[in-house]
Design an enzyme around this catalytic site. Sequence first.
Site, PDB file in Angstrom:
ATOM      1  N   ASP A 123       0.852  -1.187   0.000  1.00  0.00           N
ATOM      2  CA  ASP A 123       0.000   0.000   0.000  1.00  0.00           C
ATOM      3  C   ASP A 123       0.888   1.237   0.000  1.00  0.00           C
ATOM      4  OD1 ASP A 123      -1.876   2.026   0.498  1.00  0.00           O
ATOM      5  OD2 ASP A 123      -3.062   0.766   1.827  1.00  0.00           O
ATOM      6  N   ARG A 125      -0.309   4.419  -0.351  1.00  0.00           N
ATOM      7  CA  ARG A 125      -1.106   5.634  -0.146  1.00  0.00           C
ATOM      8  C   ARG A 125      -0.491   6.577   0.890  1.00  0.00           C
ATOM      9  NH1 ARG A 125      -6.852   2.615   0.183  1.00  0.00           N
ATOM     10  NH2 ARG A 125      -5.469   1.106   1.148  1.00  0.00           N
TER      11      ARG A 125
END
Length: 191
Positions: A123, A125
């Site tokens: 991930d 983000r």
Amino acid sequence: MNIQISNIAKLPTKYGKFKIKAYKQENQEHLAIMSEDFETLDSPYIRIHSECLTGDTLGSLKCDCQNQLDLSLKFISLNGGLVIYHRQEGRNIGLVNKVNAYALQDLGRNTIEANLELGFKEDERDYSIVKYIFEDLGIKKLKLITNNPKKIEYVESLGINIVERIPAITKSNKYNEGYISTKKEQMGHMF
């Protein structure tokens, strides 16, 4: 942090009437989609929805993104709150790399394995814009609509009181069962 923000505009939708405000951070533009009564709410319902062009726009059955967005917009239209449309496609690996990850998934990799094989973390983000939006809109406590424990940890790290967590549970299908299973078993999502 250099952020460009828009004025607030009205947005009537098939889910109900909303107000919207856009935020531009570097080359990404994010959207706050607020119920009409948002400013009057003490602890609004909030969904931080990560962009998924293939799901949200094209109706891909490989994920549960469009279903979660639909669920959240309907819920917030009825109960008041905010959807932050967090424009970081493919857990922030971008659309080209997301399609490459899809190709690896077609060969049997799961969503995490595909990202790692492409040289990314599971991930990528960055939630700094979410902090800015919370500050801009004066959010101190909320009811968070999520299955993702990392989003809960992030919001709590900001010192914001999560009054309640509402799961975003939608119907699975034969194309996204593995994706949902990976999110649950390897990423700790709470279904």
